[in-house]
Design a protein around this motif. Structure first.
Motif, PDB file in Angstrom:
ATOM      1  N   ASN A 221     -12.601  -8.933  14.469  1.00 33.65           N
ATOM      2  CA  ASN A 221     -13.757  -8.246  13.892  1.00 33.65           C
ATOM      3  C   ASN A 221     -13.479  -7.567  12.564  1.00 33.65           C
ATOM      4  N   TYR A 222     -12.229  -7.620  12.146  1.00 30.84           N
ATOM      5  CA  TYR A 222     -11.753  -6.815  11.021  1.00 30.84           C
ATOM      6  C   TYR A 222     -12.683  -6.850   9.804  1.00 30.84           C
ATOM      7  N   HIS A 223     -13.140  -8.036   9.417  1.00 29.36           N
ATOM      8  CA  HIS A 223     -13.959  -8.139   8.198  1.00 29.36           C
ATOM      9  C   HIS A 223     -15.292  -7.389   8.348  1.00 29.36           C
ATOM     10  N   GLY A 234     -11.317   0.181  13.674  1.00 30.14           N
ATOM     11  CA  GLY A 234     -11.946  -0.800  12.785  1.00 30.14           C
ATOM     12  C   GLY A 234     -10.926  -1.553  11.945  1.00 30.14           C
ATOM     13  N   THR A 235      -9.707  -1.010  11.866  1.00 28.37           N
ATOM     14  CA  THR A 235      -8.649  -1.684  11.098  1.00 28.37           C
ATOM     15  C   THR A 235      -7.397  -1.782  11.967  1.00 28.37           C
ATOM     16  N   SER A 236      -6.401  -2.460  11.447  1.00 26.07           N
ATOM     17  CA  SER A 236      -5.239  -2.812  12.281  1.00 26.07           C
ATOM     18  C   SER A 236      -4.344  -1.619  12.642  1.00 26.07           C
ATOM     19  N   ARG A 237      -4.326  -0.607  11.828  1.00 27.63           N
ATOM     20  CA  ARG A 237      -3.433   0.564  11.970  1.00 27.63           C
ATOM     21  C   ARG A 237      -1.966   0.125  12.022  1.00 27.63           C
ATOM     22  N   GLU A 238      -1.640  -0.912  11.252  1.00 22.03           N
ATOM     23  CA  GLU A 238      -0.254  -1.356  11.272  1.00 22.03           C
ATOM     24  C   GLU A 238       0.550  -0.862  10.067  1.00 22.03           C
ATOM     25  N   SER A 239      -0.111  -0.107   9.145  1.00 23.36           N
ATOM     26  CA  SER A 239       0.588   0.292   7.914  1.00 23.36           C
ATOM     27  C   SER A 239       1.872   1.077   8.196  1.00 23.36           C
ATOM     28  N   VAL A 240       1.804   1.976   9.152  1.00 27.52           N
ATOM     29  CA  VAL A 240       2.963   2.809   9.420  1.00 27.52           C
ATOM     30  C   VAL A 240       4.120   1.965   9.973  1.00 27.52           C
ATOM     31  N   GLY A 328      -2.159  12.766   8.970  1.00 26.05           N
ATOM     32  CA  GLY A 328      -1.297  11.897   8.149  1.00 26.05           C
ATOM     33  C   GLY A 328      -1.918  10.541   7.883  1.00 26.05           C
ATOM     34  N   TYR A 329      -3.184  10.354   8.271  1.00 22.85           N
ATOM     35  CA  TYR A 329      -3.858   9.065   8.039  1.00 22.85           C
ATOM     36  C   TYR A 329      -5.193   9.300   7.349  1.00 22.85           C
ATOM     37  N   MET A 330      -5.655   8.278   6.633  1.00 21.85           N
ATOM     38  CA  MET A 330      -7.013   8.268   6.071  1.00 21.85           C
ATOM     39  C   MET A 330      -7.397   6.793   5.915  1.00 21.85           C
ATOM     40  N   PRO A 331      -8.634   6.418   6.258  1.00 30.60           N
ATOM     41  CA  PRO A 331      -9.029   5.014   6.111  1.00 30.60           C
ATOM     42  C   PRO A 331      -9.075   4.603   4.633  1.00 30.60           C
ATOM     43  N   ASN A 332      -8.863   3.314   4.393  1.00 32.74           N
ATOM     44  CA  ASN A 332      -8.732   2.836   3.016  1.00 32.74           C
ATOM     45  C   ASN A 332      -9.912   3.206   2.124  1.00 32.74           C
ATOM     46  N   ARG A 333     -11.135   2.980   2.607  1.00 33.83           N
ATOM     47  CA  ARG A 333     -12.323   3.236   1.777  1.00 33.83           C
ATOM     48  C   ARG A 333     -12.387   4.725   1.390  1.00 33.83           C
ATOM     49  N   PHE A 362       1.512   9.417   6.697  1.00 37.18           N
ATOM     50  CA  PHE A 362       2.497   8.896   7.643  1.00 37.18           C
ATOM     51  C   PHE A 362       2.966   7.517   7.173  1.00 37.18           C
ATOM     52  N   ASP A 363       2.040   6.749   6.584  1.00 35.05           N
ATOM     53  CA  ASP A 363       2.397   5.394   6.151  1.00 35.05           C
ATOM     54  C   ASP A 363       2.800   5.364   4.677  1.00 35.05           C
ATOM     55  N   TYR A 364       3.181   6.522   4.126  1.00 29.01           N
ATOM     56  CA  TYR A 364       3.477   6.578   2.691  1.00 29.01           C
ATOM     57  C   TYR A 364       4.474   5.487   2.290  1.00 29.01           C
ATOM     58  N   ASP A 365       4.071   4.748   1.305  1.00 28.35           N
ATOM     59  CA  ASP A 365       4.917   3.683   0.785  1.00 28.35           C
ATOM     60  C   ASP A 365       4.757   3.720  -0.732  1.00 28.35           C
ATOM     61  N   MET A 366       5.844   3.890  -1.450  1.00 30.64           N
ATOM     62  CA  MET A 366       5.737   4.122  -2.888  1.00 30.64           C
ATOM     63  C   MET A 366       4.949   3.017  -3.604  1.00 30.64           C
ATOM     64  N   ASN A 368       2.731   0.818  -2.522  1.00 29.02           N
ATOM     65  CA  ASN A 368       1.304   0.805  -2.191  1.00 29.02           C
ATOM     66  C   ASN A 368       0.590   2.040  -2.719  1.00 29.02           C
ATOM     67  N   ASN A 369       1.270   3.165  -2.640  1.00 28.61           N
ATOM     68  CA  ASN A 369       0.618   4.403  -3.041  1.00 28.61           C
ATOM     69  C   ASN A 369       0.426   4.439  -4.562  1.00 28.61           C
ATOM     70  N   VAL A 370       1.493   4.169  -5.278  1.00 29.09           N
ATOM     71  CA  VAL A 370       1.413   4.168  -6.741  1.00 29.09           C
ATOM     72  C   VAL A 370       0.428   3.085  -7.209  1.00 29.09           C
ATOM     73  N   GLY A 371       0.532   1.912  -6.616  1.00 28.61           N
ATOM     74  CA  GLY A 371      -0.339   0.800  -7.018  1.00 28.61           C
ATOM     75  C   GLY A 371      -1.803   1.145  -6.832  1.00 28.61           C
ATOM     76  N   ASN A 372      -2.129   1.734  -5.692  1.00 25.53           N
ATOM     77  CA  ASN A 372      -3.531   2.069  -5.412  1.00 25.53           C
ATOM     78  C   ASN A 372      -4.014   3.256  -6.235  1.00 25.53           C
ATOM     79  N   TRP A 373      -3.139   4.240  -6.447  1.00 21.66           N
ATOM     80  CA  TRP A 373      -3.556   5.385  -7.278  1.00 21.66           C
ATOM     81  C   TRP A 373      -3.808   4.929  -8.704  1.00 21.66           C
TER      82      TRP A 373
HETATM   83  C1  LIG Z   1      -5.208   5.975  -3.137  1.00 20.30           C
HETATM   84  C2  LIG Z   1      -4.614   5.063  -2.068  1.00 20.30           C
HETATM   85  C3  LIG Z   1      -3.317   5.287  -1.619  1.00 20.30           C
HETATM   86  C4  LIG Z   1      -2.750   4.443  -0.656  1.00 20.30           C
HETATM   87  N1  LIG Z   1      -1.467   4.693  -0.209  1.00 20.30           N
HETATM   88  C5  LIG Z   1      -0.902   3.869   0.709  1.00 20.30           C
HETATM   89  C6  LIG Z   1       0.409   4.109   1.179  1.00 20.30           C
HETATM   90  O1  LIG Z   1       1.099   5.049   0.757  1.00 20.30           O
HETATM   91  N2  LIG Z   1       0.914   3.261   2.121  1.00 20.30           N
HETATM   92  C7  LIG Z   1       0.196   2.196   2.594  1.00 20.30           C
HETATM   93  O2  LIG Z   1       0.688   1.473   3.452  1.00 20.30           O
HETATM   94  N3  LIG Z   1      -1.038   1.945   2.141  1.00 20.30           N
HETATM   95  C8  LIG Z   1      -1.617   2.739   1.217  1.00 20.30           C
HETATM   96  N4  LIG Z   1      -2.896   2.479   0.789  1.00 20.30           N
HETATM   97  C9  LIG Z   1      -3.547   1.221   1.210  1.00 20.30           C
HETATM   98  C10 LIG Z   1      -4.459   1.294   2.458  1.00 20.30           C
HETATM   99  O3  LIG Z   1      -5.347   2.353   2.363  1.00 20.30           O
HETATM  100  C11 LIG Z   1      -3.650   1.430   3.757  1.00 20.30           C
HETATM  101  O4  LIG Z   1      -2.642   0.448   3.814  1.00 20.30           O
HETATM  102  C12 LIG Z   1      -4.553   1.228   4.980  1.00 20.30           C
HETATM  103  O5  LIG Z   1      -5.623   2.142   4.957  1.00 20.30           O
HETATM  104  C13 LIG Z   1      -3.735   1.421   6.264  1.00 20.30           C
HETATM  105  O6  LIG Z   1      -4.527   1.266   7.412  1.00 20.30           O
HETATM  106  P1  LIG Z   1      -4.449  -0.076   8.270  1.00 20.30           P
HETATM  107  O7  LIG Z   1      -3.029  -0.444   8.559  1.00 20.30           O
HETATM  108  O8  LIG Z   1      -5.350   0.085   9.439  1.00 20.30           O
HETATM  109  O9  LIG Z   1      -5.029  -1.123   7.229  1.00 20.30           O
HETATM  110  P2  LIG Z   1      -5.686  -2.565   7.388  1.00 20.30           P
HETATM  111  O10 LIG Z   1      -6.974  -2.543   6.676  1.00 20.30           O
HETATM  112  O11 LIG Z   1      -5.692  -2.990   8.820  1.00 20.30           O
HETATM  113  O12 LIG Z   1      -4.729  -3.502   6.552  1.00 20.30           O
HETATM  114  C14 LIG Z   1      -3.584  -4.158   7.115  1.00 20.30           C
HETATM  115  C15 LIG Z   1      -2.374  -3.930   6.242  1.00 20.30           C
HETATM  116  O13 LIG Z   1      -2.587  -4.488   4.947  1.00 20.30           O
HETATM  117  C16 LIG Z   1      -1.970  -3.669   3.953  1.00 20.30           C
HETATM  118  N5  LIG Z   1      -3.018  -3.142   3.049  1.00 20.30           N
HETATM  119  C17 LIG Z   1      -4.326  -2.979   3.307  1.00 20.30           C
HETATM  120  N6  LIG Z   1      -4.970  -2.487   2.218  1.00 20.30           N
HETATM  121  C18 LIG Z   1      -4.038  -2.345   1.265  1.00 20.30           C
HETATM  122  C19 LIG Z   1      -4.063  -1.889  -0.075  1.00 20.30           C
HETATM  123  N7  LIG Z   1      -5.178  -1.484  -0.692  1.00 20.30           N
HETATM  124  N8  LIG Z   1      -2.891  -1.844  -0.755  1.00 20.30           N
HETATM  125  C20 LIG Z   1      -1.735  -2.249  -0.185  1.00 20.30           C
HETATM  126  N9  LIG Z   1      -1.648  -2.700   1.066  1.00 20.30           N
HETATM  127  C21 LIG Z   1      -2.785  -2.749   1.789  1.00 20.30           C
HETATM  128  C22 LIG Z   1      -1.317  -2.511   4.678  1.00 20.30           C
HETATM  129  O14 LIG Z   1       0.048  -2.859   4.906  1.00 20.30           O
HETATM  130  C23 LIG Z   1      -2.080  -2.466   5.988  1.00 20.30           C
HETATM  131  O15 LIG Z   1      -1.338  -1.932   7.059  1.00 20.30           O
HETATM  132  C24 LIG Z   1      -3.494   3.336  -0.155  1.00 20.30           C
HETATM  133  C25 LIG Z   1      -4.800   3.127  -0.636  1.00 20.30           C
HETATM  134  C26 LIG Z   1      -5.359   3.982  -1.566  1.00 20.30           C
HETATM  135  C27 LIG Z   1      -6.762   3.710  -2.059  1.00 20.30           C
END
Ligand SMILES: Cc1cc2nc3c(=O)[nH]c(=O)nc-3n(C[C@H](O)[C@H](O)[C@H](O)COP(=O)(O)OP(=O)(O)OC[C@H]3O[C@@H](n4cnc5c(N)ncnc54)[C@H](O)[C@@H]3O)c2cc1C
Length: 444
Positions: A221-223, A234-240, A328-333, A362-366, A368-373
């Motif tokens: 259902n992810y999409h 609603g999402t995988s919660r696998e980032s950490v 330590g978590y926040m949804p992507n949107r 909790f899922d801080y990753d340099m 991903n964090n820098v890239g998204n910021w």
């Molecule tokens: C300002 C900002 C800062 C962020 N900082 C981090 C961070 O420090 N560490 C981190 O893991 N993600 C970061 N993200 C990306 C994303 O928000 C999280 O990976 C995601 O919300 C984690 O939840 P999930 O595992 O349920 O994601 P899902 O939506 O289920 O995605 C599955 C996996 O895909 C990868 N992914 C998804 N979206 C992104 C994205 N935009 N960029 C890179 N990888 C992605 C992640 O590994 C994630 O676990 C950031 C996004 C923004 C906008």
């Protein structure tokens, strides 16, 4: 001649697992008994702002779990505290080390550390072997047709999927021999692992999601559900787990490939940002776009504190920041919304927000964090256009129209107790766009 039995070391870093681990599989296949190692790096730990750090607690529990599993298999897991170079100098005295195996890490600090460790080991004629494990494609394995670093995600994704052969997702085996606990004469020191207390820390908050693949129904259902923050599944919660390597990228991609292509492409963003950080390590602390390096950010400390605390008067921003502070978590949107708000509405340097996230996520990753910021600030190698300023109100209408998510974190919303917006959207947008335009020397 040494009277000690030659061993090889496998050094765990961002891969706190035995299963499907490229470097560990290679170490086990080498024929020598394998000693597992984790180093609590004092250079990193000394910079943690809190004594009760959730991430360190998580690492500690995982390391203890690995040590117990290794002991049950008759092997030995070493854990040491200190600067990695000093730890290796000590280990070289204690053991007859034939080789050290480890998985590649692409962050700037890790690369410097690994170069120094490799040089030390080379002086002792010990091989230092690194493997690609945390991504499927690294460094310059995917380039554009003209040989440059890809900066368009769509083109990168296309090349990635074309190169992704099914066998690349096969798990690595873990057959081979560990160093038996009674093999070494200095075995008294083997079982002594640091505790959180001995390293000067206390237990922090616990992580709620387990290191297991998300349920199939979530992935299918992810999409549909990924942009609904009220839906906790609603999402995988696998980032950490990708961050600490308690799940392997191959297993999460195998599942996504089978069930949901949208999830596949989101996971590939992670490889993409790691590739960019490897090529442009300076972007960890500096805007990629030189024209964005002299933007006259306002950097108002009081407004920054209001953002951190979730007191901006914009419900979606406040809910996100309060969730971050509590869990330590926040949804992507929502991450996108709070990042856009900080860098455009409050017009504060993206590095302030990046640092705050680094301390709290909790899922801080340099990478991903820098890239998204940098994406949100419009400063990155790949970015939203610098003049795009999302309205936090229209984001709220799109993703949480019934205020289910917002009310969970900001119960006073809609009452007199909830503060007024800290800044007007239209005014703030014009202020940021005009100031950036002038700094870039562009005309409207
Ligand atoms: C300002 C900002 C800062 C962020 N900082 C981090 C961070 O420090 N560490 C981190 O893991 N993600 C970061 N993200 C990306 C994303 O928000 C999280 O990976 C995601 O919300 C984690 O939840 P999930 O595992 O349920 O994601 P899902 O939506 O289920 O995605 C599955 C996996 O895909 C990868 N992914 C998804 N979206 C992104 C994205 N935009 N960029 C890179 N990888 C992605 C992640 O590994 C994630 O676990 C950031 C996004 C923004 C906008």
């Amino acid at each position: 001649m040494s009277d000690k039995t030659p061993v090889c070391l496998f050094w765990h870093r961002r891969d706190l697992r035995i299963h499907d681990n490229a470097g560990l599989a290679a170490a086990l296949a080498s024929g020598l008994p394998v000693l597992l190692l984790f180093i609590y790096d004092s250079d990193i730990l000394d910079h943690l702002p809190e004594k009760a750090d959730s991430r360190l607690t998580y690492i500690y529990d995982e390391v203890e779990g690995l040590a117990a599993a290794t002991a049950a298999a008759g092997g030995t897991f070493l854990a040491r505290y200190g600067q990695p170079l000093a730890v290796f100098e000590q280990l070289l005295k204690e053991f007859d080390i034939a080789a050290v195996h480890t998985n590649e890490d692409y962050e700037p600090y890790a690369r410097q550390r690994d170069t120094a460790v490799g040089e030390l080991l080379a002086r002792h004629r010990v091989d230092f072997l690194q493997y690609k494990d945390q991504v499927l494609f690294a460094k310059d394995e995917i380039l554009t047709k003209s040989g440059t670093v890809p900066k368009l995600f769509g083109a990168y994704l296309k090349s990635y999927l074309a190169l992704l052969a099914p066998e690349m997702l096969h798990p690595y085996g873990s057959a081979g021999a560990f160093v038996p606990a009674n093999l070494h004469h200095a075995s008294a020191t083997l079982a002594q692992r640091p505790t959180l207390q001995s390293m000067g820390f206390e237990r922090g908050g616990q992580l709620t999601t387990k290191a297991q693949l998300p349920p199939e129904s979530v992935v299918r259902n992810y999409h549909n559900t990924r942009n609904t923050p009220a839906n906790e599944r609603g999402t995988s919660r696998e980032s950490v787990h990708l961050r600490f390597g308690t799940l392997s990228v191959r297993e999460v991609l195998r599942q996504a490939e089978a069930l949901n292509k949208k999830l596949t492409s989101e996971i590939i963003w992670r490889d993409f940002f790691m590739m960019l950080l490897w090529h442009f390590p300076h972007t960890a602390t500096e805007s990629y776009d030189p024209k964005m390096r002299h933007v006259p950010y306002r950097n108002n400390e009081e407004e920054f504190r209001a953002w951190c605390a979730g007191r901006t008067g914009y419900p979606l921003v406040d809910a996100g920041m309060r969730e971050l502070n509590a869990t330590g978590y926040m949804p992507n949107r929502v991450r996108m919304t709070v990042a856009g708000f900080l860098t455009k509405h409050l017009f504060i340097d993206w590095r302030w927000g990046e640092k705050y996230f680094a301390d709290k996520l909790f899922d801080y990753d340099m990478a991903n964090n820098v890239g998204n910021w940098q994406w949100m600030a419009g400063t990155g190698a790949i970015s939203a256009p610098w003049f795009r300023v999302y309205s936090p109100e229209s984001q709220l209408e799109k993703v949480d129209p019934e205020l289910k998510y917002v009310k969970r974190w900001v119960p006073e919303v809609g009452t007199a107790a909830y503060g007024k917006p800290i800044v007007d959207h239209k005014f703030a947008r014009e202020r940021a766009v005009e100031a950036i335009r002038a700094a870039r020397n562009e005309t409207a």
